[in-house]
Design an enzyme around this catalytic site. Structure first.
Site, PDB file in Angstrom:
ATOM      1  N   CYS A  65      -0.116   3.132   2.224  1.00 40.73           N
ATOM      2  CA  CYS A  65       0.974   3.811   2.197  1.00 40.73           C
ATOM      3  C   CYS A  65       2.390   3.512   2.898  1.00 40.73           C
ATOM      4  O   CYS A  65       2.116   3.129   4.572  1.00 40.73           O
ATOM      5  CB  CYS A  65       0.909   4.940   2.417  1.00 40.73           C
ATOM      6  SG  CYS A  65      -0.139   6.231   0.794  1.00 40.73           S
ATOM      7  N   HIS A 118       6.041   1.035   7.135  1.00 42.28           N
ATOM      8  CA  HIS A 118       4.479   1.622   6.659  1.00 42.28           C
ATOM      9  C   HIS A 118       4.231   3.110   7.391  1.00 42.28           C
ATOM     10  O   HIS A 118       5.097   2.990   8.060  1.00 42.28           O
ATOM     11  CB  HIS A 118       3.712   0.440   7.489  1.00 42.28           C
ATOM     12  CG  HIS A 118       2.332   0.427   6.898  1.00 42.28           C
ATOM     13  ND1 HIS A 118       1.143   0.942   6.676  1.00 42.28           N
ATOM     14  CD2 HIS A 118       1.733  -0.338   5.426  1.00 42.28           C
ATOM     15  CE1 HIS A 118       0.709   1.042   6.301  1.00 42.28           C
ATOM     16  NE2 HIS A 118       0.367   0.006   5.541  1.00 42.28           N
ATOM     17  N   HIS A 119       3.824   3.643   6.723  1.00 44.00           N
ATOM     18  CA  HIS A 119       3.480   4.942   6.976  1.00 44.00           C
ATOM     19  C   HIS A 119       2.757   5.259   8.006  1.00 44.00           C
ATOM     20  O   HIS A 119       2.088   6.103   8.727  1.00 44.00           O
ATOM     21  CB  HIS A 119       2.848   5.734   5.498  1.00 44.00           C
ATOM     22  CG  HIS A 119       3.097   6.916   5.277  1.00 44.00           C
ATOM     23  ND1 HIS A 119       2.312   7.899   6.716  1.00 44.00           N
ATOM     24  CD2 HIS A 119       3.328   8.404   4.106  1.00 44.00           C
ATOM     25  CE1 HIS A 119       3.382   9.071   5.734  1.00 44.00           C
ATOM     26  NE2 HIS A 119       4.085   9.119   4.927  1.00 44.00           N
ATOM     27  N   SER A 120       1.772   4.147   8.344  1.00 42.81           N
ATOM     28  CA  SER A 120       0.864   3.834  10.092  1.00 42.81           C
ATOM     29  C   SER A 120       1.870   4.608  10.829  1.00 42.81           C
ATOM     30  O   SER A 120       1.526   4.386  12.205  1.00 42.81           O
ATOM     31  CB  SER A 120      -0.061   2.502   9.557  1.00 42.81           C
ATOM     32  OG  SER A 120       1.038   1.280   9.833  1.00 42.81           O
ATOM     33  N   GLY A 161       4.465   6.170  11.039  1.00 43.84           N
ATOM     34  CA  GLY A 161       4.592   7.907  11.504  1.00 43.84           C
ATOM     35  C   GLY A 161       4.653   8.414   9.913  1.00 43.84           C
ATOM     36  O   GLY A 161       4.495   8.037   9.244  1.00 43.84           O
TER      37      GLY A 161
END
Length: 509
Positions: free
Chosen positions: A58, A171-173, A175
């Site tokens: 994501c 990138h959703h990693s 936060g």
């Protein structure tokens, strides 16, 4: 130094297989393509690792309109003293035999600021379409994991709403959406006072009357016990329904539900501005919250859209242009159960380059059902939206789902957790979110922002509906899979029309 110029078919870096993680080379503190690694390391959270899985990769993408043409050098200089100083935006993910870790690295801003080489005739004749196509093309790409996972795309031409556009992709990693929005706001300043940080609406409610009328003694104790029993019962019911959704309980197959593999399809991002004052007028008249209003008008719009889709091809049979009864259409809301860091704390973190504020994904799920029906009274959608939201507030579903996911990831591994998370999403229909923005006009690196339109891609939903407030406006942002929803502008029309009908229906004093 000149910025890199790239064609429309973007390739931000090599597309890694598997988890997309750059393995650490031999030799402590060496081996990255970006510079030397420092000794500051921190494990990637379970939710962060979840967003790195191949079928759950994501990204958050935020389209922002600027009030003047962009000074590229000023933006680069601003990034150097803001985002680049944040640990997540200056770290790469390094894997060893034990775990995946964040490792600080030297950031070359030139690698992260991108000015695409676009057709000048197209940017002159149909600039809005060019921006829309460009952002859609981004959703078909991944990011280079040998660098910190963010980039900023500058589209330096005028559109119908702005003098220029910037697209921030993260990138959703790194936060959750609310924390990342808070971080971005900490990089901005008020246009009226360039030394002041933005301010958000005061969410506190007056409790004077409630305190004056509150019971005491035995009655207060009984009410407290009853409230806890209701909370426990609602949580139990929600947990059972959550487990049933994971196992077998699917949404009704409607024209809004994506096909298998929808997470890998490019998405089209559209947005429209409506009046926040209109939403607040409805809120005041119905004695509810802004979020209740948004749930209600979204229910109304989805109902109108599906009613039309089900009636396609029946021009002479108006009675068939009705929705099937008992449609189950739900959203799996991701809720960050960790208190989001404040704007001032994040600004101080970047200024001092020290990690004082809590950071990271700590996400649980809430499954919320949208009432899908055609009501003669537009306010009925708000009443039902309010009832649904109030019911969900009185439950610990998000906390339970977070800890159950944490246990599954620890015991069975992150791949098992990713399978269950994906299963939850493919059994529901839509992603839905609402983020509160600043109440005054703000500037980013000296550029006043006209609008902020964030969204997300990489998850297995064909439709994402996001609401973003800013000053006295509300931005409605859609991310759609056009193979499933070929007429997304019609859905935007239904959302704005539902708001208008609801506003017209409120009682006049």
């Amino acid at each position: 130094m000149a910025s890199r110029r790239r064609p429309l078919s973007i390739k931000t870096g090599k597309e890694n297989s598997g988890s997309g993680v750059e393995e650490k080379e031999e030799g402590e503190g060496k081996g990255t393509s970006n510079g030397e690694i420092t000794e500051e390391e921190e494990p990637v959270s379970p939710a962060g690792r979840l967003f790195l899985q191949p079928r759950f990769n994501c990204h958050i993408v935020s389209v922002m309109g600027c009030g003047k043409r962009i000074d590229v050098d000023a933006v680069k200089a601003g990034l150097e003293v803001t985002l680049v100083r944040h640990p997540r935006f200056s770290s790469i993910q390094v894997s060893d035999e034990k775990q995946l870790r964040w490792v600080r690295t030297k950031v070359n801003v030139e690698d992260h600021v991108i000015i695409p080489d676009l057709d000048q005739n197209a940017t002159s004749t149909s600039p809005d379409k060019v921006v829309e196509d460009y952002v859609a093309s981004l959703s078909g790409t991944t990011m280079d994991h040998s660098r910190p996972l963010w980039d900023l795309h500058i589209l330096n031409f005028a559109t119908s709403e702005a003098a220029a556009v910037v697209v921030l992709r993260i990138h959703h990693s790194l936060g959750d959406g609310i924390s990342l929005m808070s971080l971005f706001l900490a990089c901005t300043r008020q246009c009226s006072d360039p030394d002041r940080l933005p301010s958000l609406p005061d969410a506190k409610r007056s409790s004077t009357s409630a305190t004056a009328d509150s019971p005491s003694g035995l009655l207060a104790l009984l009410l407290w016990v009853w409230a806890r029993l209701v909370l426990a019962w609602h949580t139990l019911v929600d947990v059972v329904l959550f487990a049933a959704t994971l196992a077998f309980l699917k949404d009704t197959r409607t024209p809004l539900m994506g096909m298998e593999g929808v997470e890998s399809h490019p998405k089209r991002f559209l947005h429209r501005t409506v009046s926040l004052d209109d939403i607040k007028d409805i809120k005041k008249a119905m004695n509810c919250t802004v979020n209740d209003v948004l749930v209600g008008i979204t229910s109304a719009a989805l109902s109108r859209y599906l009613d039309r889709r089900y009636g396609e091809g029946d021009d002479m049979k108006e009675e068939k242009k009705r929705l099937p009864a008992n449609i189950r259409l739900r959203t799996a809301l991701l809720v960050n159960i960790r208190r989001s860091p404040g704007i001032h704390a994040l600004a101080e973190m970047m200024e001092k380059e020290k990690g004082g504020a809590k950071w990271g994904n700590k996400l649980g799920y809430i499954v919320l059902q949208f009432p899908i029906a055609i009501f003669e009274d537009p306010l009925e959608y708000i009443r039902r939206g309010k009832a649904i939201a109030e019911r969900k507030k009185n439950s610990l579903e998000a906390i339970f789902t977070y800890w159950s996911g944490w246990v599954i990831a620890k015991v069975f591994g992150i791949k098992a957790a990713a399978v269950l998370c994906r299963r939850m999403l493919i059994h529901t229909t839509v992603s839905f979110s609402n983020i509160v923005g600043p109440v005054e006009k703000i500037g980013f690196c000296g550029h006043p922002l006209v609008y902020i339109a964030p969204s997300v891609y990489g998850h297995p939903h064909a439709l994402t509906v996001h609401f973003q407030s800013y000053m006295n406006t509300m931005k409605i942002v859609l991310a759609v899979d056009e193979l499933t929803i070929p007429d997304p502008n019609q859905l935007l029309d239904d959302l704005t029309e539902s708001l208008r009908l609801t506003k017209d229906a409120i009682p006049r004093s």
